[in-house]
Design a protein around this motif. Structure first.
Motif, short mmCIF file in Angstrom:
data_model
loop_
_atom_site.label_atom_id
_atom_site.label_comp_id
_atom_site.label_asym_id
_atom_site.label_seq_id
_atom_site.Cartn_x
_atom_site.Cartn_y
_atom_site.Cartn_z
N GLN A 96 0.84 -1.20 0.00
CA GLN A 96 0.00 0.00 0.00
C GLN A 96 0.87 1.25 0.00
O GLN A 96 0.55 2.22 -0.66
N ASN A 101 2.47 1.69 -3.47
CA ASN A 101 1.50 2.09 -4.49
C ASN A 101 0.76 3.37 -4.12
O ASN A 101 -0.31 3.63 -4.66
N ILE A 136 -0.76 6.89 -4.00
CA ILE A 136 -1.11 7.86 -5.05
C ILE A 136 -0.75 9.24 -4.53
O ILE A 136 -1.15 9.61 -3.43
N THR A 137 -0.03 9.98 -5.35
CA THR A 137 0.33 11.33 -4.93
C THR A 137 -0.85 12.26 -5.18
O THR A 137 -1.76 11.96 -5.95
N GLU A 191 -1.07 13.15 -8.87
CA GLU A 191 -1.62 12.06 -9.67
C GLU A 191 -3.14 12.00 -9.54
O GLU A 191 -3.85 11.80 -10.53
N LEU A 192 -3.63 12.19 -8.33
CA LEU A 192 -5.07 12.18 -8.09
C LEU A 192 -5.76 13.33 -8.81
O LEU A 192 -6.81 13.15 -9.45
N ALA A 249 -5.90 12.56 -12.56
CA ALA A 249 -6.86 11.50 -12.86
C ALA A 249 -8.30 11.99 -12.73
O ALA A 249 -9.18 11.56 -13.48
#
Length: 82
Positions: free
Chosen positions: A12, A15, A17-18, A21-22, A25
């Motif tokens: 976790q 992986n 998510i920064t 990145e969020l 997306a």
């Protein structure tokens, strides 16, 4: 913690998510919702599906309620709705 638990926790973290990145997306989904739906639409992203939820009615709930007045709901301008 078991070895499996340690592996799950490690994966976790690996992986993660920064924030950037969020944001990247989410932009296409937010754009689509703004163009095709109204402001009361909420998108819930879970697993392999996106669920659109349409609010029919809502009201703010006063978060500083006094004991014994748990069911009091206030309008935005402070008037009691009950």
């Amino acid at each position: 913690m078991t070895e499996l638990g340690q592996l799950k926790k490690k994966s976790q973290i690996d992986n993660a998510i920064t924030f950037d990145e969020l944001v990247e997306a989410a932009r296409p989904l937010i754009k689509l919702l703004r163009e095709k739906r109204d402001p009361l639409t909420t998108a819930i992203v879970k697993g392999w599906e996106v669920v659109l939820v349409q609010a029919e009615m809502g009201c703010p709930v006063n978060s500083s309620l006094k004991p014994g007045r748990d069911n009091e709901i206030s309008h935005i301008d402070g008037r009691s709705a009950l």
